[in-house]
Design a protein around this motif. Structure first.
Motif, PDB file in Angstrom:
ATOM      1  N   THR A  10       0.832  -1.203   0.000  1.00 34.34           N
ATOM      2  CA  THR A  10       0.000   0.000   0.000  1.00 34.34           C
ATOM      3  C   THR A  10       0.870   1.258   0.000  1.00 34.34           C
ATOM      4  O   THR A  10       0.614   2.199  -0.754  1.00 34.34           O
ATOM      5  CB  THR A  10      -0.936   0.011   1.226  1.00 34.34           C
ATOM      6  N   ALA A  11       1.893   1.265   0.829  1.00 34.18           N
ATOM      7  CA  ALA A  11       2.787   2.429   0.895  1.00 34.18           C
ATOM      8  C   ALA A  11       3.497   2.639  -0.438  1.00 34.18           C
ATOM      9  O   ALA A  11       3.621   3.777  -0.915  1.00 34.18           O
ATOM     10  CB  ALA A  11       3.805   2.248   2.023  1.00 34.18           C
ATOM     11  N   ALA A  12       3.949   1.545  -1.047  1.00 38.25           N
ATOM     12  CA  ALA A  12       4.625   1.664  -2.346  1.00 38.25           C
ATOM     13  C   ALA A  12       3.652   2.182  -3.407  1.00 38.25           C
ATOM     14  O   ALA A  12       4.015   3.045  -4.222  1.00 38.25           O
ATOM     15  CB  ALA A  12       5.195   0.310  -2.758  1.00 38.25           C
ATOM     16  N   GLY A  13       2.433   1.688  -3.402  1.00 40.84           N
ATOM     17  CA  GLY A  13       1.433   2.151  -4.362  1.00 40.84           C
ATOM     18  C   GLY A  13       1.116   3.622  -4.188  1.00 40.84           C
ATOM     19  O   GLY A  13       0.996   4.370  -5.167  1.00 40.84           O
ATOM     20  N   LEU A  14       0.995   4.051  -2.946  1.00 43.60           N
ATOM     21  CA  LEU A  14       0.745   5.468  -2.679  1.00 43.60           C
ATOM     22  C   LEU A  14       1.920   6.331  -3.143  1.00 43.60           C
ATOM     23  O   LEU A  14       1.721   7.410  -3.716  1.00 43.60           O
ATOM     24  CB  LEU A  14       0.493   5.692  -1.185  1.00 43.60           C
ATOM     25  N   ALA A  15       3.124   5.851  -2.907  1.00 48.14           N
ATOM     26  CA  ALA A  15       4.307   6.615  -3.313  1.00 48.14           C
ATOM     27  C   ALA A  15       4.374   6.750  -4.832  1.00 48.14           C
ATOM     28  O   ALA A  15       4.595   7.847  -5.365  1.00 48.14           O
ATOM     29  CB  ALA A  15       5.577   5.942  -2.784  1.00 48.14           C
ATOM     30  N   VAL A  16       4.168   5.651  -5.535  1.00 44.67           N
ATOM     31  CA  VAL A  16       4.209   5.685  -6.998  1.00 44.67           C
ATOM     32  C   VAL A  16       3.096   6.577  -7.540  1.00 44.67           C
ATOM     33  O   VAL A  16       3.318   7.408  -8.437  1.00 44.67           O
ATOM     34  CB  VAL A  16       4.107   4.257  -7.590  1.00 44.67           C
ATOM     35  N   ILE A  37      10.278  15.434  -3.494  1.00 42.41           N
ATOM     36  CA  ILE A  37      11.087  15.237  -2.284  1.00 42.41           C
ATOM     37  C   ILE A  37      10.211  15.329  -1.040  1.00 42.41           C
ATOM     38  O   ILE A  37      10.314  14.501  -0.127  1.00 42.41           O
ATOM     39  CB  ILE A  37      12.242  16.258  -2.237  1.00 42.41           C
ATOM     40  N   ASP A  38       9.332  16.333  -1.009  1.00 42.62           N
ATOM     41  CA  ASP A  38       8.448  16.491   0.152  1.00 42.62           C
ATOM     42  C   ASP A  38       7.528  15.288   0.325  1.00 42.62           C
ATOM     43  O   ASP A  38       7.349  14.785   1.437  1.00 42.62           O
ATOM     44  CB  ASP A  38       7.620  17.771   0.027  1.00 42.62           C
ATOM     45  N   LYS A  39       6.934  14.833  -0.768  1.00 45.85           N
ATOM     46  CA  LYS A  39       6.043  13.657  -0.695  1.00 45.85           C
ATOM     47  C   LYS A  39       6.839  12.421  -0.267  1.00 45.85           C
ATOM     48  O   LYS A  39       6.359  11.611   0.531  1.00 45.85           O
ATOM     49  CB  LYS A  39       5.372  13.390  -2.045  1.00 45.85           C
ATOM     50  N   GLY A  40       8.036  12.272  -0.815  1.00 46.99           N
ATOM     51  CA  GLY A  40       8.875  11.127  -0.441  1.00 46.99           C
ATOM     52  C   GLY A  40       9.188  11.137   1.043  1.00 46.99           C
ATOM     53  O   GLY A  40       9.132  10.097   1.710  1.00 46.99           O
ATOM     54  N   ASP A  42       7.371  12.592   3.351  1.00 48.70           N
ATOM     55  CA  ASP A  42       6.117  12.299   4.052  1.00 48.70           C
ATOM     56  C   ASP A  42       5.849  10.795   4.089  1.00 48.70           C
ATOM     57  O   ASP A  42       5.484  10.240   5.131  1.00 48.70           O
ATOM     58  CB  ASP A  42       4.933  13.007   3.384  1.00 48.70           C
ATOM     59  N   TYR A  43       6.036  10.131   2.962  1.00 44.43           N
ATOM     60  CA  TYR A  43       5.805   8.685   2.898  1.00 44.43           C
ATOM     61  C   TYR A  43       6.817   7.931   3.766  1.00 44.43           C
ATOM     62  O   TYR A  43       6.472   6.947   4.424  1.00 44.43           O
ATOM     63  CB  TYR A  43       5.854   8.175   1.465  1.00 44.43           C
ATOM     64  N   ALA A  44       8.067   8.393   3.744  1.00 42.53           N
ATOM     65  CA  ALA A  44       9.092   7.741   4.564  1.00 42.53           C
ATOM     66  C   ALA A  44       8.752   7.878   6.047  1.00 42.53           C
ATOM     67  O   ALA A  44       8.875   6.922   6.807  1.00 42.53           O
ATOM     68  CB  ALA A  44      10.466   8.332   4.269  1.00 42.53           C
ATOM     69  N   ASP A  45       8.314   9.074   6.449  1.00 43.81           N
ATOM     70  CA  ASP A  45       7.931   9.280   7.848  1.00 43.81           C
ATOM     71  C   ASP A  45       6.749   8.400   8.231  1.00 43.81           C
ATOM     72  O   ASP A  45       6.723   7.809   9.323  1.00 43.81           O
ATOM     73  CB  ASP A  45       7.590  10.751   8.097  1.00 43.81           C
ATOM     74  N   ASP A  46       5.770   8.307   7.339  1.00 44.54           N
ATOM     75  CA  ASP A  46       4.595   7.470   7.591  1.00 44.54           C
ATOM     76  C   ASP A  46       4.996   5.999   7.720  1.00 44.54           C
ATOM     77  O   ASP A  46       4.537   5.298   8.623  1.00 44.54           O
ATOM     78  CB  ASP A  46       3.578   7.648   6.465  1.00 44.54           C
ATOM     79  N   LEU A  47       5.864   5.556   6.839  1.00 44.01           N
ATOM     80  CA  LEU A  47       6.318   4.167   6.879  1.00 44.01           C
ATOM     81  C   LEU A  47       7.106   3.890   8.155  1.00 44.01           C
ATOM     82  O   LEU A  47       6.929   2.841   8.787  1.00 44.01           O
ATOM     83  CB  LEU A  47       7.167   3.864   5.637  1.00 44.01           C
ATOM     84  N   LYS A  48       7.962   4.823   8.568  1.00 50.47           N
ATOM     85  CA  LYS A  48       8.715   4.661   9.814  1.00 50.47           C
ATOM     86  C   LYS A  48       7.769   4.571  11.003  1.00 50.47           C
ATOM     87  O   LYS A  48       7.969   3.761  11.905  1.00 50.47           O
ATOM     88  CB  LYS A  48       9.677   5.839  10.019  1.00 50.47           C
ATOM     89  N   SER A  49       6.758   5.406  10.992  1.00 52.33           N
ATOM     90  CA  SER A  49       5.779   5.407  12.079  1.00 52.33           C
ATOM     91  C   SER A  49       5.062   4.058  12.159  1.00 52.33           C
ATOM     92  O   SER A  49       4.902   3.496  13.250  1.00 52.33           O
ATOM     93  CB  SER A  49       4.778   6.534  11.875  1.00 52.33           C
ATOM     94  N   LYS A  50       4.635   3.546  11.030  1.00 54.92           N
ATOM     95  CA  LYS A  50       3.956   2.244  11.008  1.00 54.92           C
ATOM     96  C   LYS A  50       4.897   1.126  11.442  1.00 54.92           C
ATOM     97  O   LYS A  50       4.507   0.224  12.184  1.00 54.92           O
ATOM     98  CB  LYS A  50       3.387   1.971   9.623  1.00 54.92           C
ATOM     99  N   TYR A  51       6.149   1.185  10.982  1.00 53.52           N
ATOM    100  CA  TYR A  51       7.138   0.177  11.369  1.00 53.52           C
ATOM    101  C   TYR A  51       7.348   0.206  12.880  1.00 53.52           C
ATOM    102  O   TYR A  51       7.376  -0.846  13.524  1.00 53.52           O
ATOM    103  CB  TYR A  51       8.464   0.420  10.648  1.00 53.52           C
ATOM    104  N   ASN A  52       7.487   1.413  13.441  1.00 53.63           N
ATOM    105  CA  ASN A  52       7.692   1.525  14.882  1.00 53.63           C
ATOM    106  C   ASN A  52       6.488   0.993  15.651  1.00 53.63           C
ATOM    107  O   ASN A  52       6.646   0.360  16.702  1.00 53.63           O
ATOM    108  CB  ASN A  52       7.979   2.982  15.268  1.00 53.63           C
ATOM    109  N   GLY A  53       5.286   1.235  15.142  1.00 50.98           N
ATOM    110  CA  GLY A  53       4.087   0.711  15.785  1.00 50.98           C
ATOM    111  C   GLY A  53       4.070  -0.803  15.787  1.00 50.98           C
ATOM    112  O   GLY A  53       3.756  -1.436  16.799  1.00 50.98           O
ATOM    113  N   ILE A  54       4.427  -1.396  14.655  1.00 51.90           N
ATOM    114  CA  ILE A  54       4.473  -2.859  14.564  1.00 51.90           C
ATOM    115  C   ILE A  54       5.561  -3.410  15.479  1.00 51.90           C
ATOM    116  O   ILE A  54       5.352  -4.400  16.183  1.00 51.90           O
ATOM    117  CB  ILE A  54       4.696  -3.302  13.096  1.00 51.90           C
ATOM    118  N   ALA A  55       6.724  -2.752  15.485  1.00 47.68           N
ATOM    119  CA  ALA A  55       7.823  -3.205  16.339  1.00 47.68           C
ATOM    120  C   ALA A  55       7.435  -3.136  17.817  1.00 47.68           C
ATOM    121  O   ALA A  55       7.731  -4.056  18.582  1.00 47.68           O
ATOM    122  CB  ALA A  55       9.074  -2.368  16.076  1.00 47.68           C
TER     123      ALA A  55
END
Length: 94
Positions: A10-16, A37-40, A42-55
């Motif tokens: 989903t994150a990859a699809g949103l980024a593309v 760059i800004d969108k990238g 934003d997506y990286a921050d969102d992905l990090k947040s989700k990863y941290n939540g799962i961790a």
């Protein structure tokens, strides 16, 4: 399919989709690059947040499993000590 794969897909699809939308927008090149760059970011921050939540969730589950295993071990040791004591008492009486 695992939840991690779904989130990553989903994150990859949103980024593309975001990048393609920006590339086809009628803006100057410098503005478009900044938006990408800004969108990238934003997506990286969102992905990090989700990863941290799962961790964090996994850490909590592992703590719970370790505590349960420790509790079961302590019960087993107590039961063993009780049986061993009873056996020794019976052996003395024999």
């Amino acid at each position: 399919m695992s939840t991690g794969k779904v989130v990553l897909g989903t994150a990859a699809g949103l980024a593309v989709g975001g990048i393609l939308g920006i590339l086809f927008a009628p803006e100057k090149g410098s503005v478009t690059r900044k938006q990408i760059i800004d969108k990238g970011n934003d997506y990286a921050d969102d992905l990090k947040s989700k990863y941290n939540g799962i961790a964090d969730t996994l850490k909590e589950k592992m703590k719970a499993v370790k505590k349960e295993a420790k509790d079961i071990t302590e019960i087993g040791i107590d039961d063993f000590d009780k049986v061993n004591s009873e056996f020794n008492d019976e052996a003395k009486n024999f």
